[in-house]
Design a protein around this motif. Structure first.
Motif, PDB file in Angstrom:
ATOM      1  N   ASN A  60       0.855  -1.185   0.000  1.00 15.63           N
ATOM      2  CA  ASN A  60       0.000   0.000   0.000  1.00 15.63           C
ATOM      3  C   ASN A  60       0.890   1.234   0.000  1.00 15.63           C
ATOM      4  N   LEU A  61       0.377   2.336  -0.537  1.00 13.38           N
ATOM      5  CA  LEU A  61       1.173   3.555  -0.703  1.00 13.38           C
ATOM      6  C   LEU A  61       0.711   4.659   0.228  1.00 13.38           C
ATOM      7  N   LEU A  62       1.671   5.425   0.726  1.00 19.22           N
ATOM      8  CA  LEU A  62       1.388   6.669   1.431  1.00 19.22           C
ATOM      9  C   LEU A  62       2.072   7.785   0.656  1.00 19.22           C
ATOM     10  N   LEU A  63       1.272   8.704   0.120  1.00 21.34           N
ATOM     11  CA  LEU A  63       1.788   9.842  -0.638  1.00 21.34           C
ATOM     12  C   LEU A  63       1.817  11.056   0.282  1.00 21.34           C
ATOM     13  N   THR A  64       2.998  11.576   0.534  1.00 24.37           N
ATOM     14  CA  THR A  64       3.142  12.710   1.433  1.00 24.37           C
ATOM     15  C   THR A  64       3.712  13.902   0.660  1.00 24.37           C
ATOM     16  N   GLY A  65       3.571  15.075   1.253  1.00 26.34           N
ATOM     17  CA  GLY A  65       4.140  16.256   0.629  1.00 26.34           C
ATOM     18  C   GLY A  65       3.257  17.463   0.827  1.00 26.34           C
ATOM     19  N   PRO A  66       3.764  18.627   0.451  1.00 26.64           N
ATOM     20  CA  PRO A  66       3.003  19.871   0.636  1.00 26.64           C
ATOM     21  C   PRO A  66       1.844  19.980  -0.336  1.00 26.64           C
ATOM     22  N   LYS A  67       1.113  21.057  -0.191  1.00 32.37           N
ATOM     23  CA  LYS A  67      -0.022  21.347  -1.061  1.00 32.37           C
ATOM     24  C   LYS A  67       0.434  21.494  -2.513  1.00 32.37           C
ATOM     25  N   ALA A  68      -0.475  21.155  -3.444  1.00 36.50           N
ATOM     26  CA  ALA A  68      -0.272  21.348  -4.884  1.00 36.50           C
ATOM     27  C   ALA A  68       0.821  20.466  -5.474  1.00 36.50           C
ATOM     28  N   THR A  69       1.013  19.280  -4.899  1.00 45.98           N
ATOM     29  CA  THR A  69       1.971  18.334  -5.463  1.00 45.98           C
ATOM     30  C   THR A  69       1.284  17.213  -6.237  1.00 45.98           C
ATOM     31  N   GLY A  70      -0.047  17.215  -6.289  1.00 44.94           N
ATOM     32  CA  GLY A  70      -0.758  16.243  -7.116  1.00 44.94           C
ATOM     33  C   GLY A  70      -0.970  14.889  -6.490  1.00 44.94           C
ATOM     34  N   LYS A  71      -1.081  14.822  -5.171  1.00 49.85           N
ATOM     35  CA  LYS A  71      -1.231  13.529  -4.495  1.00 49.85           C
ATOM     36  C   LYS A  71      -2.508  12.803  -4.924  1.00 49.85           C
ATOM     37  N   ILE A 171      -4.273   3.536  -1.069  1.00 54.67           N
ATOM     38  CA  ILE A 171      -3.338   4.642  -1.270  1.00 54.67           C
ATOM     39  C   ILE A 171      -3.771   5.776  -0.357  1.00 54.67           C
ATOM     40  N   ALA A 172      -2.936   6.124   0.602  1.00 58.33           N
ATOM     41  CA  ALA A 172      -3.249   7.197   1.549  1.00 58.33           C
ATOM     42  C   ALA A 172      -2.515   8.471   1.142  1.00 58.33           C
ATOM     43  N   THR A 173      -3.121   9.610   1.445  1.00 56.26           N
ATOM     44  CA  THR A 173      -2.474  10.899   1.209  1.00 56.26           C
ATOM     45  C   THR A 173      -2.443  11.681   2.515  1.00 56.26           C
ATOM     46  N   MET A 174      -1.441  12.523   2.661  1.00 50.72           N
ATOM     47  CA  MET A 174      -1.384  13.380   3.847  1.00 50.72           C
ATOM     48  C   MET A 174      -0.568  14.629   3.558  1.00 50.72           C
ATOM     49  N   ASN A 175      -1.022  15.734   4.127  1.00 53.50           N
ATOM     50  CA  ASN A 175      -0.289  16.996   4.097  1.00 53.50           C
ATOM     51  C   ASN A 175       0.301  17.241   5.478  1.00 53.50           C
ATOM     52  N   TYR A 176       1.392  17.964   5.514  1.00 51.66           N
ATOM     53  CA  TYR A 176       1.998  18.327   6.784  1.00 51.66           C
ATOM     54  C   TYR A 176       1.483  19.676   7.252  1.00 51.66           C
ATOM     55  N   GLY A 177       1.260  19.809   8.549  1.00 53.97           N
ATOM     56  CA  GLY A 177       1.034  21.123   9.134  1.00 53.97           C
ATOM     57  C   GLY A 177      -0.353  21.682   9.016  1.00 53.97           C
ATOM     58  N   TYR A 178      -1.315  20.941   8.461  1.00 53.21           N
ATOM     59  CA  TYR A 178      -2.677  21.450   8.394  1.00 53.21           C
ATOM     60  C   TYR A 178      -3.334  21.375   9.766  1.00 53.21           C
ATOM     61  N   ALA A 179      -4.287  22.259  10.011  1.00 52.06           N
ATOM     62  CA  ALA A 179      -5.032  22.221  11.271  1.00 52.06           C
ATOM     63  C   ALA A 179      -5.757  20.888  11.397  1.00 52.06           C
TER      64      ALA A 179
END
Length: 304
Positions: A60-71, A171-179
């Protein structure tokens, strides 16, 4: 999608294995309506090869990264490449076990089990996109621990055990630092192969705009791409927040220009008006005015 992967220069061996995977697993009739071509294409052969390798290995995949990276775009592309139905599962502090795996309901005068999106995706061999997984609370995480485990089964209290279809992936996605977000615990993180999504490059953004707007002139394709790259740089340096870094907003703005709205007004609607700090809004407005003439309109932007 296979032709697109060939164009991108993805390994022929991976493409062949992907074709064999697609041929090995039919899509059940009840899940066919969840098959759909991707709205946008994700560019980047290296990430494609990493993701395809992991999914073909059963990971399974975890896609991480900031906003606007196309996760989410990449997750949608992967499901289309594998030819699997998609369940989009948005996680939040309100997500609980029942909302994921299902709960009791009345049907024809008797209590029956109504499947949730995770259990249905698992049973029918779908690709489950777990959006913003680091916003889920503990009850939902407990369900995901079991679902993503190597044993590939889900025990439903009071009901039977659901075995994951061999074609099912998550496939999971996550952003860092969001409220509302938090760090993933080690037990959950260990159930994924993690891909760090890079910021979109100038080359790939121009490809994206060209595919979305075939009649967009080369000059303004380049200018809109450079405008977005400048926003990325200012965001990375801390001059502006990530509110202005909105790739969907840029595409929406170009779409509004094609409809006939002047370019500066279209960019204001798609990007500037999403910023609520007056000082930051002025910075972004000044940046746009430095690159986009006030009188720029559809006749100059598109070759139609």
């Amino acid at each position: 999608m296979l032709d697109f992967l060939k164009e991108e220069g993805v390994s022929p061996t991976l493409i062949r294995e992907l074709s064999e995977f697609r041929a090995s697993y039919d899509v059940p009739e009840e899940a066919r309506r969840r098959l759909s071509p991707p709205r946008y294409f994700y560019y980047g052969p290296d990430l494609w090869e990493e993701a395809l390798s992991a999914l073909l290995c059963g990971e399974n995949l975890l896609l991480t990264g900031p906003k606007a990276t196309g996760k989410n775009v990449f997750a949608e592309n992967l499901a289309a490449a594998f030819g699997r139905p998609v369940w989009n599962i948005s996680l939040s502090i309100h997500s609980d076990a029942a909302s994921l795996v299902g709960s009791d309901t009345f049907r024809n005068g008797e209590v029956v089990f109504r499947e949730g999106p995770v259990s249905r995706c698992a049973r029918l061999g779908g690709f489950g996109v777990l959006d913003e997984i680091n916003m889920a609370k503990n009850e939902a995480l407990a369900v995901l621990h079991e679902t993503l485990d190597y044993r590939r089964c889900i025990d439903i209290p009071g009901y039977d055990q659901i075995r994951l279809h061999p074609a099912s992936r998550f496939i999971a996605t996550m952003n860092y630092g969001y409220a509302g977000t938090r760090e993933l615990n080690e037990a959950l993180a260990s159930r994924f192969v993690v891909i760090e999504m890079p910021l979109i490059s100038d080359e790939y953004l121009q490809k994206l705009l060209r595919r979305e707007f075939p009649s967009l002139s080369d000059l303004w394709n380049r200018q809109f791409s450079e405008l977005f790259q400048e926003l990325q740089k200012k965001c990375a340096s801390g001059e502006i927040s990530a509110k202005a870094l909105d790739l969907r907003g840029l595409i929406a703005s170009v779409r509004l220009i094609r409809k006939g709205l002047p370019a500066v007004r279209a960019l204001r609607l798609g990007i500037v008006n999403k910023i609520f700090d007056s000082y930051e809004r002025q910075l972004v407005s000044d940046l746009i005015r430095s690159r986009i003439p006030q009188d720029l309109d559809k006749t100059s932007v598109f070759m139609e």
